[in-house]
Design an enzyme around this catalytic site. Structure first.
Site, PDB file in Angstrom:
ATOM      1  N   GLU A   8    -134.267 -30.805   6.979  1.00 33.94           N
ATOM      2  CA  GLU A   8    -134.723 -29.263   7.519  1.00 33.94           C
ATOM      3  C   GLU A   8    -133.758 -28.327   6.661  1.00 33.94           C
ATOM      4  OE1 GLU A   8    -133.895 -28.722  11.521  1.00 33.94           O
ATOM      5  OE2 GLU A   8    -134.957 -26.822  11.691  1.00 33.94           O
ATOM      6  N   ASN A  51    -136.816 -26.684  14.273  1.00 33.58           N
ATOM      7  CA  ASN A  51    -136.933 -25.297  14.704  1.00 33.58           C
ATOM      8  C   ASN A  51    -137.359 -24.424  13.493  1.00 33.58           C
ATOM      9  OD1 ASN A  51    -136.182 -26.367  17.205  1.00 33.58           O
ATOM     10  ND2 ASN A  51    -134.037 -25.676  16.820  1.00 33.58           N
ATOM     11  N   ASN A  80    -143.447 -28.621  16.323  1.00 30.77           N
ATOM     12  CA  ASN A  80    -142.048 -29.291  16.727  1.00 30.77           C
ATOM     13  C   ASN A  80    -141.689 -28.827  18.114  1.00 30.77           C
ATOM     14  OD1 ASN A  80    -139.312 -30.641  16.090  1.00 30.77           O
ATOM     15  ND2 ASN A  80    -138.717 -28.415  16.130  1.00 30.77           N
ATOM     16  N   GLU A  81    -141.214 -29.422  18.721  1.00 32.36           N
ATOM     17  CA  GLU A  81    -140.578 -29.160  20.165  1.00 32.36           C
ATOM     18  C   GLU A  81    -141.168 -28.036  20.761  1.00 32.36           C
ATOM     19  OE1 GLU A  81    -136.163 -29.095  19.614  1.00 32.36           O
ATOM     20  OE2 GLU A  81    -136.161 -31.379  19.436  1.00 32.36           O
ATOM     21  N   TYR A 102    -130.984 -36.803  21.283  1.00 26.62           N
ATOM     22  CA  TYR A 102    -129.711 -36.404  20.795  1.00 26.62           C
ATOM     23  C   TYR A 102    -128.820 -36.791  21.675  1.00 26.62           C
ATOM     24  CZ  TYR A 102    -131.731 -33.806  16.935  1.00 26.62           C
ATOM     25  OH  TYR A 102    -132.572 -33.771  15.723  1.00 26.62           O
ATOM     26  N   GLU A 134    -136.703 -37.513  15.752  1.00 25.34           N
ATOM     27  CA  GLU A 134    -135.552 -36.968  15.576  1.00 25.34           C
ATOM     28  C   GLU A 134    -134.610 -37.624  16.565  1.00 25.34           C
ATOM     29  OE1 GLU A 134    -134.651 -32.709  15.859  1.00 25.34           O
ATOM     30  OE2 GLU A 134    -136.588 -32.279  14.893  1.00 25.34           O
TER      31      GLU A 134
HETATM   32  O1  AHR Z   1    -131.967 -31.183  13.964  1.00 24.38           O
HETATM   33  C1  AHR Z   1    -131.681 -29.805  14.619  1.00 24.38           C
HETATM   34  C2  AHR Z   1    -132.694 -29.291  15.552  1.00 24.38           C
HETATM   35  O2  AHR Z   1    -132.880 -30.126  16.576  1.00 24.38           O
HETATM   36  C3  AHR Z   1    -134.323 -29.391  15.103  1.00 24.38           C
HETATM   37  O3  AHR Z   1    -134.472 -28.283  14.385  1.00 24.38           O
HETATM   38  C4  AHR Z   1    -134.943 -29.289  16.345  1.00 24.38           C
HETATM   39  O4  AHR Z   1    -136.228 -29.978  16.435  1.00 24.38           O
HETATM   40  C5  AHR Z   1    -134.018 -29.921  17.426  1.00 24.38           C
HETATM   41  O5  AHR Z   1    -134.007 -29.257  18.439  1.00 24.38           O
END
Ligand code: AHR
Length: 501
Positions: free
Chosen positions: A27, A72, A172-173, A244, A292
């Site tokens: 990114e 993002n 995304n998200e 994460y 991710e």
């Molecule tokens: O990887 C960092 C961010 O984490 C990404 O841009 C987003 O998709 C997620 O919230």
């Protein structure tokens, strides 16, 4: 500690691993690209500005595909900004990360860079602040031979042959309040369905990924996913999920158990797929794109609000990964393999500097942090047929989890006949004796190699000055009468490899 026992039967198969389980994510965030994989003028840069020293660390990861450009970042991305003559490309206020995006490195530069390391590209289109038409245009630019406005524009940019990208993320998200253009599951699902339909009219070969929940901890999980799938089920091929994990409270036993939440999420989404398929009387199947995942300690991302805004390549999210992160990541990797009948795409987030195990100094050197090795082994030895083991391990309780097995492990029958067992010992202070019984294998085996990643200090890491402080070393194991025995050191990631005699 009591011995952990594992039975591996040749006939008990989970599935074959999909080649796309071994992917990453790039990114334009902080120094992931600028000062990371791309730095014109750096002593190791090639004629395109790609850092060769970084490529030397990326290539061994044997990545099949990389997701680009977000993240993002995608939610305000105008893909057209990032192609054509560099001097004409606009600088934009990139609001997700509060930086200036110069667009110096764009869609075609990423194609060139990916070709150099032998990986494919998974593109993300912006359905947060743009629409169906711009998504179609991007497919036309990337995938059509020529004879149309966008494909001819690509050719005029020096790319005669189409990029031929097969996998496309539909934003995304989009469930996240931090997202520019956040949406509800139903409204997004409707838009994504129309975009996917239209993009497939441009190129029927493509596969599309519906954005699902950004985390199982979201209050809208899994209703957002159900609502979006209800709209788009027949039109898309994958559901994107993200995870994460972090050790913000300094509670390592609890941190090491967090992959259990990912395991549960995969099972829940598998159940949702089955239910949706039944509801729709459908023959269509969907799979998970876990595009991710990683450990991440600066996870709130608020760091971007604390730094001066509108810098270019401002360092962001450069987590200092340590030994215990390698073990936590190891469990996530094992969880992916254990669910490889459902998870068909997986992208480690991200590749260089930001939330990454490859670290560079702008103008200086580059080195790897301990979790790099867990992913390296996963990608090198994790391909083949994943077997479903029966595991009986001593257990512990942590703040959020009960009955956490000290042993997390998965066997893979590699296509060359070798057997690889990935194993994590979650105990911080005790060696875990492991006994693996092989059943139903025609060949007899010998131990070829045991690779161990461990360190007496859970917080040990590598730096530019001391890059080899934490690195894999040889371990030992014995194999006799179908029984493999090894002692797994405290807080360790282990790779046990057997070769037919
Ligand atoms: O990887 C960092 C961010 O984490 C990404 O841009 C987003 O998709 C997620 O919230």
């Amino acid at each position: 500690m009591q011995t952990a026992r594992m039975i591996v039967d040749r006939d008990y198969i989970i599935d074959r691993t999909d080649e796309k389980l071994f992917c990453s994510f790039v990114e334009p965030l902080g120094r992931c690209i600028y000062g990371g994989l791309y730095e014109p003028g750096h002593p190791s840069a090639d004629e395109n500005g790609f850092r060769r020293d970084v490529l030397d660390l990326v290539r061994p990861l044997n990545l099949t595909m990389n997701r680009f450009p977000g993240g993002n970042f995608t939610s305000t991305f105008r893909w057209e900004d990032s192609v054509g003559p560099k001097e004409k490309r606009p600088h934009r206020a990139e609001v997700a990360w509060q930086c200036i995006e110069t667009n110096e490195f764009g869609l075609n530069e990423f194609a060139d860079w990916s070709r150099l390391n032998g990986s494919d590209v998974m593109m993300t289109v912006n359905l947060a602040t743009r629409g169906v038409l711009e998504a179609m245009d991007c497919v036309e630019y990337c995938n059509l031979e020529g004879g149309t406005y966008w494909s001819d524009l690509r050719r005029s940019h020096g790319y005669e042959k189409p990029h031929g990208y097969r996998y496309w993320c539909l934003s995304n998200e989009i469930d996240g309040p931090w997202q520019v253009g956040q949406n509800t599951g139903a409204a997004y699902g409707h838009l994504a369905r129309e975009a996917s339909k239209a993009m497939k009219l441009v190129d029927p070969e493509i596969k599309t990924v519906l954005a699902g929940s950004s985390s199982p901890s979201m209050p809208t999980y899994p209703v957002f996913d159900a609502d979006a799938l209800d709209q788009a089920w027949e039109y898309v091929d994958y559901l994107s999920l993200h995870t994460y994990i972090s050790n913000l409270k300094g509670n390592t036993p609890n941190y090491l158990a967090k992959a259990l939440t990912t395991e549960r999420m995969f099972k829940e989404i598998g159940g949702l797929f089955a239910w949706m398929k039944a509801k729709k009387r459908s023959t269509h199947n969907l799979y998970i794109s876990f595009d991710e995942y990683n450990t991440w300690h600066t996870v709130s991302g608020n760091e971007r609000l604390e730094k001066p805004r509108w810098g270019i390549a401002t360092p962001l999210l450069e987590d200092n990964y340590v030994m215990e992160d390698a073990v936590a990541l190891g469990s996530l990797l094992i969880t992916i393999l254990r669910n490889c009948d459902l998870v068909k795409i997986a992208c480690l987030s991200e590749l260089v500097n930001c939330i990454s195990h490859i670290r560079t100094r702008t103008g200086g050197g580059c080195w790897v942090l301990p979790p790099y090795y867990a992913f390296l082994h996963f990608s090198k030895y994790g391909r083949g047929t994943v077997l479903n083991p029966r595991i009986d391990s001593p257990k512990y309780d942590s703040t959020d989890y009960t009955d956490v097995p000290y042993l997390d492990a998965i066997p893979v029958l590699n296509d060359d006949g070798r057997i690889t067992v990935f194993a994590v010992n979650r105990s911080l202070d005790e060696t875990l004796p492991l006994a693996v019984e092989l059943r139903g294998f025609k060949d007899s085996y010998v131990v070829e190699e045991v690779i161990v990643l461990s360190h007496p200090d859970p917080k040990a890491t590598n730096t530019e000055d001391n890059p080899d402080n934490v690195q894999p070393h040889a371990g030992s194991a014995a194999f006799e009468d179908g029984l493999l025995r090894a002692d797994l050191p405290p807080l360790s990631w282990n790779v046990l490899r057997l070769v037919p005699r």
